[in-house]
Design an enzyme around this catalytic site. Sequence first.
Site, mmCIF file in Angstrom:
data_model
loop_
_atom_site.group_PDB
_atom_site.id
_atom_site.type_symbol
_atom_site.label_atom_id
_atom_site.label_comp_id
_atom_site.label_asym_id
_atom_site.label_seq_id
_atom_site.Cartn_x
_atom_site.Cartn_y
_atom_site.Cartn_z
ATOM 1 N N ASP A 65 -6.164 -0.748 2.548
ATOM 2 C CA ASP A 65 -7.178 -0.905 1.498
ATOM 3 C C ASP A 65 -8.451 -1.506 2.078
ATOM 4 O O ASP A 65 -8.395 -2.527 2.766
ATOM 5 C CB ASP A 65 -6.658 -1.836 0.393
ATOM 6 C CG ASP A 65 -5.307 -1.388 -0.151
ATOM 7 O OD1 ASP A 65 -5.277 -0.415 -0.903
ATOM 8 O OD2 ASP A 65 -4.282 -2.025 0.199
ATOM 9 N N ASP A 113 -7.192 3.581 0.880
ATOM 10 C CA ASP A 113 -8.000 3.395 -0.332
ATOM 11 C C ASP A 113 -9.339 2.773 0.046
ATOM 12 O O ASP A 113 -9.380 1.751 0.736
ATOM 13 C CB ASP A 113 -7.293 2.456 -1.324
ATOM 14 C CG ASP A 113 -6.084 3.104 -1.969
ATOM 15 O OD1 ASP A 113 -6.043 4.349 -2.038
ATOM 16 O OD2 ASP A 113 -5.177 2.363 -2.416
ATOM 17 N N ASP A 123 -0.096 1.325 2.539
ATOM 18 C CA ASP A 123 -1.398 1.962 2.694
ATOM 19 C C ASP A 123 -2.352 0.965 3.330
ATOM 20 O O ASP A 123 -1.951 -0.152 3.673
ATOM 21 C CB ASP A 123 -1.935 2.443 1.335
ATOM 22 C CG ASP A 123 -2.333 1.296 0.417
ATOM 23 O OD1 ASP A 123 -2.108 0.126 0.767
ATOM 24 O OD2 ASP A 123 -2.888 1.569 -0.665
HETATM 25 N N1 CTP Z 1 -5.269 -2.231 -7.247
HETATM 26 C C1 CTP Z 1 -6.099 -2.053 -8.330
HETATM 27 N N2 CTP Z 1 -6.183 -0.827 -8.936
HETATM 28 C C2 CTP Z 1 -5.468 0.224 -8.480
HETATM 29 C C3 CTP Z 1 -4.627 0.062 -7.367
HETATM 30 C C4 CTP Z 1 -4.549 -1.196 -6.772
HETATM 31 O O1 CTP Z 1 -6.763 -2.990 -8.736
HETATM 32 N N3 CTP Z 1 -5.558 1.401 -9.095
HETATM 33 C C5 CTP Z 1 -5.181 -3.538 -6.604
HETATM 34 C C6 CTP Z 1 -3.818 -4.196 -6.780
HETATM 35 O O2 CTP Z 1 -3.780 -5.002 -7.910
HETATM 36 C C7 CTP Z 1 -3.702 -5.000 -5.530
HETATM 37 C C8 CTP Z 1 -4.576 -4.293 -4.496
HETATM 38 O O3 CTP Z 1 -5.363 -3.372 -5.220
HETATM 39 O O4 CTP Z 1 -4.240 -6.268 -5.758
HETATM 40 C C9 CTP Z 1 -3.787 -3.597 -3.431
HETATM 41 O O5 CTP Z 1 -2.874 -2.686 -4.014
HETATM 42 P P1 CTP Z 1 -1.788 -1.895 -3.193
HETATM 43 O O6 CTP Z 1 -2.412 -1.212 -2.034
HETATM 44 O O7 CTP Z 1 -1.074 -1.033 -4.168
HETATM 45 O O8 CTP Z 1 -0.742 -3.005 -2.750
HETATM 46 P P2 CTP Z 1 -0.711 -4.020 -1.534
HETATM 47 O O9 CTP Z 1 -0.643 -5.386 -2.112
HETATM 48 O O10 CTP Z 1 -1.819 -3.746 -0.580
HETATM 49 O O11 CTP Z 1 0.684 -3.728 -0.858
HETATM 50 P P3 CTP Z 1 1.070 -2.510 0.118
HETATM 51 O O12 CTP Z 1 1.306 -3.118 1.457
HETATM 52 O O13 CTP Z 1 2.317 -1.931 -0.459
HETATM 53 O O14 CTP Z 1 -0.052 -1.547 0.119
HETATM 54 MN MN MN Z 2 -2.206 -1.778 0.033
HETATM 55 MN MN MN Z 3 -3.882 0.564 -2.175
#
Ligand code: CTP
Ligand code: MN
Ligand code: MN
Length: 376
Positions: free
Chosen positions: A206, A300, A204
Amino acid sequence: LPTRSQVDPGSLPAYACQRHTPLNHHNLCFTEALETLAEAAGFEGSQGRLISFRRAASVLRALPGPITNVSQLRGLPCFGDHSSRIVQELLEHGISSEVERVKQSERYQTMKLFTQIFGVGVKTADKWYREGLRTLEDLQGQTRKLNRQQEAGIRHFEDLSSSVWRHEADAIQRVVEEAVWQVLPGASVTLTGGFRRGKLQGHDVDFLITHPVEGQEAGLIPKVMGLLESQGLVLYQHTQSNHYQDFKDLEHKVSQSTAIDAYERCFSILWLPKSPTSFHPEAGEGPKEPSRDGKAVRVDLVVAPISQFAFALLGWTGSQHFERELRRFSRAEKQMLLNSHGLYHPEKKESLPAASEEDIFTHLGLEYIAPEQRNA
Ligand code: CTP
Ligand code: MN
Ligand code: MN
Ligand code: MN
């Protein structure tokens, strides 16, 4: 990549937040195996085993060179018998029978498929599994079981299960920034998550949004999403307004350090047109179905007031394991509570302010670890 001389395995610190963990490391075949076992443990609700395997994998990611002999594991922190046995098996046979058995099991494969769906966690996936459901087709035949988020997750499954690339994240950032600036000039949009850690692809995108004047940022997301919606770019969205009332409540929030943070946020699926010029929202009924002209992307959005921005940035940059370790270190070693809102000392009843991530590491007596070295 770290050089061999940089880290002496014998002196590798116990917490991931005390180590440099680059994205590319020397022990991929071992970490993949251990992460599979961690994931499988999570599917069975074994949080303890999940964390043990994840900690062991994380230690290997921080090593300056490859493990070539099982004797090198001696003295490493967080390495129990089970993880050592897996590494030994891989060293001797190039394959681990336990890991292969897990990967080939119907249980693991189904749980992996179901939890990959946007809006489906382990609990829901397990319930469906116990009901005998196994495939996406099975779920599509049971649509009454799905909430709006899961339904969108299945509708866009193909796009969402393919990687988001860095240039696509940058393109989405431009679209989001355009909308944010239209609603609130002077606001900033920061790419967080895996891309901030230097990943070239992710599941995703962020973003963390703030404004230099405290309070200006409140209520931003509904307006931004409304604008994006009018451009035909929103395939799904769920916005939550912030639920911190005042500073007292913030202290309360910091003390509940395991809870999800209280920021205004939006979990969305946005439409990324392949080329901005080929997209004419006014021409048709909008991109309800993914076509070859673009793709659905999970996005997000989180909004933080400037006074909490550093904590939000640290909390949303990850990795998830790095965050877990930071909080564990704060609690166990410093008797302080850290989350995405602040750092709180319960005995002194004081919140420590921070204007930057560096300030937070300093408060904790930790060496600053750059985002690219937080791939724990
Ligand atoms: N996070 C959070 N609360 C959530 C979802 C995510 O605090 N409900 C935080 C996670 O702890 C992380 C960050 O947001 O530090 C990013 O989460 P995520 O997008 O799930 O993972 P990524 O590390 O960005 O990996 P990916 O490439 O798979 O998105
Ligand atoms: Mn992410
Ligand atoms: Mn995320
Ligand atoms: Mn390093």
